[in-house]
Motif scaffolding. Structure first.
Motif, PDB file in Angstrom:
ATOM      1  N   LEU A 122       0.843  -1.194   0.000  1.00  0.00           N
ATOM      2  CA  LEU A 122       0.000   0.000   0.000  1.00  0.00           C
ATOM      3  C   LEU A 122       0.879   1.245   0.000  1.00  0.00           C
ATOM      4  N   ASN A 123       0.394   2.277  -0.680  1.00  0.00           N
ATOM      5  CA  ASN A 123       1.158   3.517  -0.786  1.00  0.00           C
ATOM      6  C   ASN A 123       0.243   4.693  -0.528  1.00  0.00           C
ATOM      7  N   GLU A 124       0.535   5.453   0.517  1.00  0.00           N
ATOM      8  CA  GLU A 124      -0.243   6.650   0.840  1.00  0.00           C
ATOM      9  C   GLU A 124       0.161   7.797  -0.093  1.00  0.00           C
ATOM     10  N   ASN A 125      -0.527   8.923   0.043  1.00  0.00           N
ATOM     11  CA  ASN A 125      -0.228  10.092  -0.779  1.00  0.00           C
ATOM     12  C   ASN A 125       0.804  11.005  -0.138  1.00  0.00           C
ATOM     13  N   THR A 126       1.389  10.602   0.962  1.00  0.00           N
ATOM     14  CA  THR A 126       2.370  11.412   1.673  1.00  0.00           C
ATOM     15  C   THR A 126       3.728  10.713   1.596  1.00  0.00           C
ATOM     16  N   PRO A 127       4.796  11.378   2.018  1.00  0.00           N
ATOM     17  CA  PRO A 127       6.111  10.724   2.000  1.00  0.00           C
ATOM     18  C   PRO A 127       6.243   9.595   3.014  1.00  0.00           C
ATOM     19  N   ASN A 167       3.135   0.934   7.005  1.00  0.00           N
ATOM     20  CA  ASN A 167       3.831  -0.192   7.636  1.00  0.00           C
ATOM     21  C   ASN A 167       3.004  -1.472   7.635  1.00  0.00           C
ATOM     22  N   ASP A 168       1.688  -1.335   7.561  1.00  0.00           N
ATOM     23  CA  ASP A 168       0.804  -2.501   7.628  1.00  0.00           C
ATOM     24  C   ASP A 168       0.158  -2.714   6.252  1.00  0.00           C
ATOM     25  N   HIS A 169       0.506  -3.804   5.612  1.00  0.00           N
ATOM     26  CA  HIS A 169      -0.027  -4.114   4.280  1.00  0.00           C
ATOM     27  C   HIS A 169      -0.993  -5.314   4.332  1.00  0.00           C
ATOM     28  N   LYS A 172      -3.267   4.987  -2.695  1.00  0.00           N
ATOM     29  CA  LYS A 172      -4.491   5.460  -2.062  1.00  0.00           C
ATOM     30  C   LYS A 172      -5.241   6.387  -3.008  1.00  0.00           C
ATOM     31  N   LEU A 173      -6.545   6.213  -3.088  1.00  0.00           N
ATOM     32  CA  LEU A 173      -7.343   7.013  -4.011  1.00  0.00           C
ATOM     33  C   LEU A 173      -7.496   8.442  -3.503  1.00  0.00           C
ATOM     34  N   PRO A 174      -7.395   9.423  -4.398  1.00  0.00           N
ATOM     35  CA  PRO A 174      -7.605  10.813  -3.982  1.00  0.00           C
ATOM     36  C   PRO A 174      -9.070  11.074  -3.658  1.00  0.00           C
ATOM     37  N   THR A 175      -9.310  11.941  -2.686  1.00  0.00           N
ATOM     38  CA  THR A 175     -10.693  12.236  -2.278  1.00  0.00           C
ATOM     39  C   THR A 175     -11.099  13.665  -2.594  1.00  0.00           C
ATOM     40  N   PHE A 176     -10.172  14.486  -3.099  1.00  0.00           N
ATOM     41  CA  PHE A 176     -10.532  15.868  -3.397  1.00  0.00           C
ATOM     42  C   PHE A 176     -11.351  15.951  -4.683  1.00  0.00           C
ATOM     43  N   TYR A 205      -9.727  14.680 -13.827  1.00  0.00           N
ATOM     44  CA  TYR A 205      -9.948  13.795 -12.685  1.00  0.00           C
ATOM     45  C   TYR A 205      -8.889  14.025 -11.605  1.00  0.00           C
ATOM     46  N   PRO A 206      -9.274  13.922 -10.327  1.00  0.00           N
ATOM     47  CA  PRO A 206      -8.251  13.813  -9.281  1.00  0.00           C
ATOM     48  C   PRO A 206      -7.431  12.554  -9.555  1.00  0.00           C
ATOM     49  N   ALA A 207      -6.132  12.624  -9.318  1.00  0.00           N
ATOM     50  CA  ALA A 207      -5.289  11.481  -9.678  1.00  0.00           C
ATOM     51  C   ALA A 207      -4.126  11.357  -8.720  1.00  0.00           C
ATOM     52  N   ASN A 208      -3.441  10.220  -8.832  1.00  0.00           N
ATOM     53  CA  ASN A 208      -2.188  10.000  -8.126  1.00  0.00           C
ATOM     54  C   ASN A 208      -1.186   9.414  -9.095  1.00  0.00           C
ATOM     55  N   ALA A 209       0.061   9.781  -8.915  1.00  0.00           N
ATOM     56  CA  ALA A 209       1.116   9.174  -9.711  1.00  0.00           C
ATOM     57  C   ALA A 209       1.615   7.927  -8.983  1.00  0.00           C
ATOM     58  N   GLY A 210       2.695   7.343  -9.463  1.00  0.00           N
ATOM     59  CA  GLY A 210       3.217   6.141  -8.831  1.00  0.00           C
ATOM     60  C   GLY A 210       2.598   4.901  -9.444  1.00  0.00           C
ATOM     61  N   PHE A 211       2.814   3.763  -8.822  1.00  0.00           N
ATOM     62  CA  PHE A 211       2.339   2.492  -9.363  1.00  0.00           C
ATOM     63  C   PHE A 211       0.995   2.126  -8.759  1.00  0.00           C
ATOM     64  N   PRO A 212       0.032   1.601  -9.504  1.00  0.00           N
ATOM     65  CA  PRO A 212       0.089   1.551 -10.962  1.00  0.00           C
ATOM     66  C   PRO A 212      -0.513   2.828 -11.555  1.00  0.00           C
TER      67      PRO A 212
END
Length: 242
Positions: A39-44, A48-50, A116-120, A206-213
């Motif tokens: 799992l990957n959050e939108n912050t740096p 820790n728990d997957h 993690k999906l964006p909520t804005f 669309y609200p989006a996030n980079a990174g995988f996938p």
């Protein structure tokens, strides 16, 4: 008497054929498939728990959950080709399609990352014409670290992500703290995709996030899927190609 003998022969043949068929099924190689989902959050900050990420082999009864390290394992899997779906609430859903498994041992399905999906929300989209570009301005419901939007441009008003109804798309990084932002789509971009000056096209953001996938192509429909998009997209706006 001849009819009875003939009937006995036919029944014996059917029993023999059935036994051979069952034997073929029973000897189909089986094995174990393992993998990791992170799992990957939108912050740096790292997650820790997957644990409790759903791993499902579509159209089968095989399903399991990951442990805290993100590891999953499926045992006694017959040889075959599988579509594996990875999902967890509040995170994107990803599919590993056409995974070929030969059985006879343990095979790794590799690593998968769920963002993690964006909520804005994205709203108040407008555009202005430049000499060699279109400048698009939009607002967001909140600001944060590592936020992105992804725009889709098509020739009709039904332009949508995860469909064939767009001509091209791109992702835009929004600097931290910005709730209103502008970006440019250049004439060269429109030209590259065969859109002519003065032509009407349509955009949706669309609200989006980079990174995988970031995206993957559905092997059955040919459509490119963008799993890290949020639901609160903008309205469709009309643009004139510069």
């Amino acid at each position: 008497m001849k009819r009875i003998l003939a009937l006995i022969f036919v029944l014996s043949f059917l029993v023999l054929f059935s036994c051979k068929d069952d034997n073929l099924v029973s000897t189909l190689p089986t094995g174990t498939i393992v993998g990791f989902v992170y799992l990957n959050e939108n912050t740096p900050y790292k997650v820790n728990d997957h644990s409790n990420i759903s791993v499902v082999f579509e159209n089968t009864n095989f399903a399991t959950l990951t442990d805290s390290l993100g590891k999953w394992q499926m045992n006694n899997v017959p040889q075959g080709i599988y579509d594996i779906k990875f999902s967890k609430a509040e995170f994107c859903t990803f599919k590993k399609q056409g995974f070929q498994f030969v059985g006879d041992g343990t095979t790794s399905a590799g690593n998968v990352y769920l963002r993690k999906l964006p909520t804005f929300s994205v709203f108040n989209v407008s555009d202005s014409m430049g000499v060699d570009r279109v400048v698009v301005t939009f607002s967001m419901s909140d600001s944060g670290l590592n936020q992105y939007v992804r725009y889709f441009i098509g020739k009709t008003t039904n332009v949508e992500a995860n469909t064939p109804f767009y001509t091209f798309e791109d992702i835009v990084y929004v600097p931290t703290g910005k709730t209103t932002f502008s970006f440019s789509v250049f004439k060269s971009d429109f030209d590259y995709f065969g859109l002519k000056s003065g032509e009407k096209v349509y955009m949706k953001i669309y609200p989006a996030n980079a990174g995988f996938p970031i995206s993957y192509q559905d092997i059955y429909t040919g459509v490119r899927v963008f799993p890290t998009l949020g639901e609160n997209s903008s309205d469709v706006i009309e643009i004139i190609v510069p």
